[in-house]
Scaffold this active site. Sequence first.
Site, PDB file in Angstrom:
ATOM      1  N   TYR A   1       0.490  -1.142  -0.464  1.00 29.75           N
ATOM      2  CA  TYR A   1      -0.126  -0.143   0.475  1.00 29.75           C
ATOM      3  C   TYR A   1       0.740   0.802   0.411  1.00 29.75           C
ATOM      4  O   TYR A   1       0.716   2.689  -0.942  1.00 29.75           O
ATOM      5  CB  TYR A   1      -0.801   0.011   1.368  1.00 29.75           C
TER       6      TYR A   1
ATOM      7  N   GLU B   1       4.083   2.041  -0.772  1.00 28.61           N
ATOM      8  CA  GLU B   1       5.139   1.666  -2.384  1.00 28.61           C
ATOM      9  C   GLU B   1       4.225   2.042  -3.318  1.00 28.61           C
ATOM     10  O   GLU B   1       4.823   2.900  -3.917  1.00 28.61           O
ATOM     11  CB  GLU B   1       6.066   0.795  -2.035  1.00 28.61           C
TER      12      GLU B   1
END
Length: 319
Positions: A145, A147
């Site tokens: 989520y 990155e």
Amino acid sequence: MKKKVLVTGGAGFLGSHLCERLLSEGDDVICVDNFFTGSKENIAHLMGNPFFEVLRHDVTFPLYIEVDQIYNLACPASPIHYQFDPVQTTKTSVHGAINMLGLAKRTKARILQASTSEVYGDPELHPQPESYWGKVNPIGIRSCYDEGKRCAETLFFDYYRQHKVDIRVARIFNTYGPRMNVCDGRVVSNFVVQALQEKDITLYGDGSQTRSFCYVDDLIEGLVRLMNTENLTGPVNLGSCGEFTMRELAEKVVAIAGSNSGITFEPLPMDDPKQRRPDITLAMEKLAWEPAIALDAGLNKTIEYFKKYLANPESLSGS
């Protein structure tokens, strides 16, 4: 002139409130959702509006329609849901951004990315201004989520620089309110449901970690203002400046709900940030925006919603 507006993730918590707001302003709204975390109940009350339509579609695949504005909200946003299929979560953020940016490029639509405070990771700077680059673990259980959203921001700015796409990037901090998913594992919904069911409130770590909490109506106002402000790509932080420990939040929820719940403690999850609060100076200066609804008032509305939901889950379409 009526705008044709696409909202991806439009059947989700934030998306459904945004669709409702845009329809109230006279827009023609297309809600796109694959219903992984979105719910038809969230938008059922909008179905009779002739200027609202729903497409079951996954944004990891291209979409060919004509639009004037795009709000890209599609992505599971709670750890339980985004860790369920982390590869798909990353694809939703990255492929979804590429596909929606491609649509914006072709149609010359303005496009807003719903980014997140998670791009700051476990921050070393507090509160977090937009200029802070963050401290993010690229290989942890939250990385799909965190990155994914960071890469989506990269894509937005590269499409802006390379293809002159008209972009807006909002970094959304903790938001709560009616239509939160009862099973999404987020702190406000967790605490409220536990309190209403007279179960002990679960705190992770020692409960001293802090967050800020923005009521959904305030957040939607910020998104709409950012979309319709000229010459402001962002990123722009949107969230509340009120900072509370998890223990303080638990005590507020128990008190407002009139519950007898106690508190239990569990180990802190991997990479869980210790502090999180936005610097909203930019939003105040450029959007004339700041949250107007205090935490106690917002919790009252949220708790009333969950009381009705738990009593009769079928009764709350549009609440």
